[in-house]
Each structure stands twice: as structure tokens, then as C-alpha cells.
Design a protein around this motif. Sequence first.
Motif, mmCIF file in Angstrom:
data_model
loop_
_atom_site.group_PDB
_atom_site.id
_atom_site.type_symbol
_atom_site.label_atom_id
_atom_site.label_comp_id
_atom_site.label_asym_id
_atom_site.label_seq_id
_atom_site.Cartn_x
_atom_site.Cartn_y
_atom_site.Cartn_z
ATOM 1 N N VAL A 257 -44.614 10.094 -7.179
ATOM 2 C CA VAL A 257 -44.267 11.447 -7.185
ATOM 3 C C VAL A 257 -43.176 11.971 -8.062
ATOM 4 C CG1 VAL A 257 -45.066 11.467 -4.593
ATOM 5 C CG2 VAL A 257 -42.663 10.739 -5.259
ATOM 6 N N GLN B 36 -49.332 17.981 -9.353
ATOM 7 C CA GLN B 36 -48.880 16.607 -8.978
ATOM 8 C C GLN B 36 -49.694 16.141 -7.540
ATOM 9 O OE1 GLN B 36 -45.354 15.190 -9.383
ATOM 10 N NE2 GLN B 36 -46.407 13.706 -9.012
ATOM 11 N N LYS C 171 -40.341 18.525 -1.201
ATOM 12 C CA LYS C 171 -41.873 18.575 -0.905
ATOM 13 C C LYS C 171 -42.456 17.208 -1.516
ATOM 14 C CE LYS C 171 -43.330 21.149 1.246
ATOM 15 N NZ LYS C 171 -43.589 21.024 2.757
ATOM 16 N N ARG C 172 -42.123 16.595 -2.594
ATOM 17 C CA ARG C 172 -42.496 15.468 -3.095
ATOM 18 C C ARG C 172 -42.209 14.089 -2.207
ATOM 19 N NH1 ARG C 172 -40.680 15.114 -9.198
ATOM 20 N NH2 ARG C 172 -39.520 16.975 -9.140
ATOM 21 N N MET D 110 -46.503 21.639 -8.429
ATOM 22 C CA MET D 110 -46.551 20.593 -7.220
ATOM 23 C C MET D 110 -48.387 20.498 -7.001
ATOM 24 S SD MET D 110 -43.979 19.447 -6.019
ATOM 25 C CE MET D 110 -44.785 18.671 -4.768
#
Length: 263
Positions: A133, A187, A152-153, A184
Motif C-alpha cells: 500500500v 491502488q 485509508k491505505r 486510491m
Amino acid sequence: MSQANLDQTEAPSLIIQNIRQDFITLDGTELNVLDNINLGFREREFISFIGHSGCGKSTLLRIIAGLQTPTQGSILYKGKKIKGTSAARGMVFQQDAVFPWLTVRKNIEFGLKLKKLPRDKVRAQAEKWIALVGLGGWEDAYPKELSGGMRKRVDLARVYANTPDLMLMDEPFGALDQQTKSNMQTQLLRLWETAGSTVIFVTHDLEEAVFLSDRIVVLAPRPGRVKTIMDVSLSRPRREELRLSEEFLAEKRKLHELLKEDA
């Protein structure tokens, strides 16, 4: 993994059968939120639920998670009826679920320690997901020292480190600014490609649904019913530049038209 590579003949691993959900309001009125929901999802699919506010997207996700018992119907996962929560079904909410008193590393290790795994395996798994992440160098930072996107990661790494077969996500990027949200999403696709788990993702964002999904379940307004299931024809892997392509915009317009009918 591309849409074309999904085996359309593969038996669904998650089967949603005749789900109905009623609630009793404060004045004693019965409110029908979901009605006659029947769906089947295959392994490693990325599915999004979308629909207007109040159509029951999050309620359906909570039922799949085992956080809520439906009024009627059942959900089978790999042939077994879902009853209560399970480590095999990871959940990511819109609100941060990180512990503010723990560092990045200790947040990610928390669930692994509950499984009583050997210390070296706990550390190795945490380090793996910290790297995946992109939080290398932040292992000893506390959540208050991180941006919203970084927290959030941590959330994603915390859940993925427990190797769930099924990842359930309830508007996880809804509170982020647009640039962070886009980053995100990219990701998340990389993590999904790495982990190989099935993802069910609730969103109200059309672009997000198209960018992420293999299929999009469109729910009609309350009581929520399956209006249609839209196949997303975009190939994988998907990268940021795809958003500006004509094929992407065509898929987004198609979804917009489906939702406009219920406006």
C-alpha cells in the motif's frame, strides 16, 4: 485479470437468495428496504452496487457481511449459509476503522495477533502489506500523523493482511478529495490483482463503479430490487489514462442512462 478471462460458466461462489429486509420505524411503521434480491457472483470478480440513496446498497452489503440478519431469504458462500461475521469476509467502511492509539504497523498486525500466528509471520505479513500500500517509512507513525488517503491505505492493508476470500467495501473513498480518491481506486485495483479475492463495492459514484468493476448491480429505488446487471466491457489492467478514453465515457453514459430512469 480481464473481463474476457472471467469464466462465464463458472458456478457462483456467492449466492444471494430471495433477500427481503424490513425495518420498523420509530412510529411503528414497517419499512420495506430490500425485496426479492437474487444474485450470484463468481470467484475473483469485482462487483459494484449502485443506485439512488435509500435503495438498500449498504443494507445488502451488511447482510452479506453477516452484520445483519435479513427478514427473509439467505446467502450462501461456498455452499454454506452465512450466519454472523467471519474473518473470510473482510469489511472496509467509509469511516476510518484504524485504532488511533496504534501505529501503522500495529494496526495492521492487530487482526493477525488475534489469530495467534507466530510473531515472525505476523511481522512478515504486516511488512508485506505496508509495502503493497506504499506506506514504507511510515510504519511507526500514528493515524493522527497521516493524511486521509494514507489512513485509508492502512485500513485496506489491515483487512487484506488477514487474507479474506471476500472483500466488502461500503463507499470507502467517499470522504476523500477527488485526486486522492482516483489514486486510491488505482491502488485498490493493484491490491485486488495481487490478492485475488472477490470484491463487492458499494458506491454512488458512476465513474468509480465503471473504473473498478467487472459487473455493476443497479438497484431500483426503495424497496431496493435488482433493476439490471451491467457488464463492464473495459479490458484489464486499468490505469488512470483509461478515464479519458471514448470507451470509458461510453460505459459511464450507459450507466448514467440506467440511473436516470429512476431519478
